[in-house]
Design an enzyme around this catalytic site. Structure first.
Site, PDB file in Angstrom:
ATOM      1  N   PHE A  37       0.813  -1.209   0.000  1.00  0.00           N
ATOM      2  CA  PHE A  37       0.000   0.000   0.000  1.00  0.00           C
ATOM      3  C   PHE A  37       0.850   1.263   0.000  1.00  0.00           C
ATOM      4  CE2 PHE A  37      -3.906  -2.135   2.118  1.00  0.00           C
ATOM      5  CZ  PHE A  37      -4.302  -2.594   0.884  1.00  0.00           C
ATOM      6  N   ARG A  38       2.132   1.123   0.392  1.00  0.00           N
ATOM      7  CA  ARG A  38       2.945   2.318   0.545  1.00  0.00           C
ATOM      8  C   ARG A  38       3.765   2.646  -0.691  1.00  0.00           C
ATOM      9  NH1 ARG A  38       4.991   2.326   6.335  1.00  0.00           N
ATOM     10  NH2 ARG A  38       3.109   1.862   7.461  1.00  0.00           N
ATOM     11  N   HIS A 121      -6.767 -12.862   5.569  1.00  0.00           N
ATOM     12  CA  HIS A 121      -7.605 -11.908   4.831  1.00  0.00           C
ATOM     13  C   HIS A 121      -8.159 -12.511   3.541  1.00  0.00           C
ATOM     14  CE1 HIS A 121      -5.207  -8.496   7.042  1.00  0.00           C
ATOM     15  NE2 HIS A 121      -6.090  -9.098   7.808  1.00  0.00           N
ATOM     16  N   CYS A 129     -21.270 -16.019  -4.185  1.00  0.00           N
ATOM     17  CA  CYS A 129     -22.458 -15.240  -4.531  1.00  0.00           C
ATOM     18  C   CYS A 129     -23.044 -14.628  -3.266  1.00  0.00           C
ATOM     19  CB  CYS A 129     -23.481 -16.168  -5.201  1.00  0.00           C
ATOM     20  SG  CYS A 129     -25.062 -15.343  -5.450  1.00  0.00           S
ATOM     21  N   CYS A 132     -26.956 -16.605  -3.106  1.00  0.00           N
ATOM     22  CA  CYS A 132     -27.135 -18.043  -2.838  1.00  0.00           C
ATOM     23  C   CYS A 132     -25.881 -18.693  -2.258  1.00  0.00           C
ATOM     24  CB  CYS A 132     -27.594 -18.773  -4.092  1.00  0.00           C
ATOM     25  SG  CYS A 132     -26.303 -18.959  -5.342  1.00  0.00           S
ATOM     26  N   CYS A 157     -27.920 -17.953  -9.840  1.00  0.00           N
ATOM     27  CA  CYS A 157     -29.057 -17.118  -9.447  1.00  0.00           C
ATOM     28  C   CYS A 157     -28.941 -15.662  -9.912  1.00  0.00           C
ATOM     29  CB  CYS A 157     -29.248 -17.174  -7.932  1.00  0.00           C
ATOM     30  SG  CYS A 157     -28.052 -16.174  -7.033  1.00  0.00           S
TER      31      CYS A 157
HETATM   32  P1  NAD Z   1       1.529  -2.715   4.190  1.00  0.00           P
HETATM   33  O1  NAD Z   1       1.437  -2.267   2.772  1.00  0.00           O
HETATM   34  O2  NAD Z   1       0.862  -1.923   5.249  1.00  0.00           O
HETATM   35  O3  NAD Z   1       3.073  -2.842   4.648  1.00  0.00           O
HETATM   36  C1  NAD Z   1       4.029  -3.504   3.870  1.00  0.00           C
HETATM   37  C2  NAD Z   1       5.359  -3.425   4.598  1.00  0.00           C
HETATM   38  O4  NAD Z   1       6.319  -4.126   3.815  1.00  0.00           O
HETATM   39  C3  NAD Z   1       5.864  -1.979   4.762  1.00  0.00           C
HETATM   40  O5  NAD Z   1       6.260  -1.801   6.109  1.00  0.00           O
HETATM   41  C4  NAD Z   1       7.071  -1.910   3.798  1.00  0.00           C
HETATM   42  O6  NAD Z   1       8.108  -1.118   4.324  1.00  0.00           O
HETATM   43  C5  NAD Z   1       7.508  -3.366   3.737  1.00  0.00           C
HETATM   44  N1  NAD Z   1       8.176  -3.724   2.488  1.00  0.00           N
HETATM   45  C6  NAD Z   1       7.995  -3.225   1.240  1.00  0.00           C
HETATM   46  N2  NAD Z   1       8.784  -3.840   0.364  1.00  0.00           N
HETATM   47  C7  NAD Z   1       9.478  -4.781   1.063  1.00  0.00           C
HETATM   48  C8  NAD Z   1      10.454  -5.737   0.699  1.00  0.00           C
HETATM   49  N3  NAD Z   1      10.880  -5.889  -0.561  1.00  0.00           N
HETATM   50  N4  NAD Z   1      10.936  -6.537   1.677  1.00  0.00           N
HETATM   51  C9  NAD Z   1      10.539  -6.400   2.979  1.00  0.00           C
HETATM   52  N5  NAD Z   1       9.617  -5.504   3.372  1.00  0.00           N
HETATM   53  C10 NAD Z   1       9.093  -4.704   2.424  1.00  0.00           C
HETATM   54  O7  NAD Z   1       1.064  -4.220   4.145  1.00  0.00           O
HETATM   55  P2  NAD Z   1       0.454  -5.141   5.263  1.00  0.00           P
HETATM   56  O8  NAD Z   1       1.118  -4.882   6.562  1.00  0.00           O
HETATM   57  O9  NAD Z   1       0.470  -6.512   4.708  1.00  0.00           O
HETATM   58  O10 NAD Z   1      -1.064  -4.647   5.400  1.00  0.00           O
HETATM   59  C11 NAD Z   1      -1.841  -4.156   4.356  1.00  0.00           C
HETATM   60  C12 NAD Z   1      -3.066  -4.992   3.964  1.00  0.00           C
HETATM   61  O11 NAD Z   1      -3.190  -5.022   2.541  1.00  0.00           O
HETATM   62  C13 NAD Z   1      -2.992  -6.423   4.354  1.00  0.00           C
HETATM   63  O12 NAD Z   1      -4.246  -6.903   4.585  1.00  0.00           O
HETATM   64  C14 NAD Z   1      -2.408  -7.044   3.103  1.00  0.00           C
HETATM   65  O13 NAD Z   1      -2.666  -8.378   2.993  1.00  0.00           O
HETATM   66  C15 NAD Z   1      -3.114  -6.290   1.994  1.00  0.00           C
HETATM   67  N6  NAD Z   1      -2.314  -6.308   0.749  1.00  0.00           N
HETATM   68  C16 NAD Z   1      -1.996  -7.514   0.213  1.00  0.00           C
HETATM   69  C17 NAD Z   1      -1.192  -7.597  -0.905  1.00  0.00           C
HETATM   70  C18 NAD Z   1      -0.851  -8.977  -1.430  1.00  0.00           C
HETATM   71  O14 NAD Z   1      -1.650  -9.914  -1.284  1.00  0.00           O
HETATM   72  N7  NAD Z   1       0.322  -9.170  -2.020  1.00  0.00           N
HETATM   73  C19 NAD Z   1      -0.704  -6.437  -1.505  1.00  0.00           C
HETATM   74  C20 NAD Z   1      -1.069  -5.186  -0.949  1.00  0.00           C
HETATM   75  C21 NAD Z   1      -1.870  -5.153   0.196  1.00  0.00           C
END
Ligand code: NAD
Length: 250
Positions: A37-38, A121, A129, A132, A157
């Site tokens: 997300f960042r 998650h 669905c 149903c 459905c």
């Molecule tokens: P987050 O985005 O809040 O945090 C990700 C963390 O990973 C950050 O602290 C970042 O500094 C670190 N990071 C980034 N690149 C990295 C790397 N190469 N190696 C090590 N660390 C690294 O994600 P979160 O804590 O998992 O929470 C966000 C929510 O969004 C969760 O529910 C997550 O499952 C979901 N999400 C999932 C996916 C996926 O399934 N791949 C992708 C985006 C968000």
């Protein structure tokens, strides 16, 4: 940059541990091409997850969610496990890994070969669905969405399909959380990899493991919100650090 001395200490904890667990987040999959997300760029700049990824937003307008879902699926369907996922799969083969608890919905731990993956998650590869409750598993729904069926509808459905990825504000499935808590109570070393520890209740799990006597190693690109829970912090890319932690050279 991580500190080599911290890595050395962390390797000692891994060598001494008998029941290792992992809690992973979006960061472990960044090097597979799925942005967290960042990260700058990528889909989250066009689709604010707090706007498009809430349960209320889905109920108000499922098309809006599935427009984001189409983009997300494109990225996830072509992603491959990176050396961090593969290292965790190799750790399972040694018999020392209790399981991988993941916040990710991308299925990459399973593709890498881990068999005990607890998806807190949900998964982008399952949908149901809203009317149903018929379950849809696999890529078929995403194919229909890619072909323009937004929102996708139930073949039985006609009800709207909901992805089983848990949305903000949506209750979490209870069974995975219960299994995760069991692992936290049993583990003697938890590896917390690529998560900002900002999404609860997942963010509480390392503390739970620690309360049960486990050591905690945090591996992240930068500090996380709950650094205080870590015995050792390794800063850097998971795809580099996790294989090195287990002494796996690529
Ligand atoms: P987050 O985005 O809040 O945090 C990700 C963390 O990973 C950050 O602290 C970042 O500094 C670190 N990071 C980034 N690149 C990295 C790397 N190469 N190696 C090590 N660390 C690294 O994600 P979160 O804590 O998992 O929470 C966000 C929510 O969004 C969760 O529910 C997550 O499952 C979901 N999400 C999932 C996916 C996926 O399934 N791949 C992708 C985006 C968000």
């Amino acid at each position: 940059m991580h500190d080599e001395n911290a890595l050395k200490q962390a390797k000692k904890l891994v060598a001494a541990a008998k029941k290792i667990s992992a809690l992973t987040g979006a960061g472990i999959s960044v090097d597979s091409g799925i942005p967290d997300f960042r990260s700058e760029g990528g889909i989250w700049e066009r689709f604010d997850p707090h706007e498009y990824g809430t349960y209320d937003a889905f109920l108000n307008d499922p098309s809006k969610f599935w427009t984001m879902g189409r983009e997300l699926a494109k990225v996830m369907l072509k992603a491959k496990p990176n050396p961090a996922h593969i290292a965790l799969a190799k750790l399972e083969q040694t018999g020392k890994l209790l399981g991988v608890i993941t916040q990710n919905i991308d299925n990459l731990h399973q593709v890498a070969g881990n068999s005990n993956v607890i998806e807190l998650h949900g998964s982008y590869l399952r949908a149901h669905c809203m009317e149903c409750k018929t379950e849809y598993v696999g890529e078929e729904v995403h194919q229909r969405v890619a072909d323009g069926e937004i929102p996708p509808r139930c073949e039985k459905c006609g009800g709207v399909l909901k992805s089983e990825a848990v949305l903000f504000g949506e209750p979490m499935p209870e069974d995975p959380m219960a299994r995760a808590v069991e692992i936290c109570n049993d583990t003697d070393l938890m590896l917390v990899i690529g998560t900002s520890l900002s999404v609860y209740p997942a963010a509480f799990l390392p503390q739970l493991a620690k309360n049960s006597g486990a050591k905690v190693i945090l591996i992240n690109l930068e500090g996380a919100n709950r650094d205080d829970v870590a015995d050792i912090i390794l800063m850097g890319k998971a795809s580099d650090l996790v294989p090195r932690l287990f002494g796996i050279s690529e």
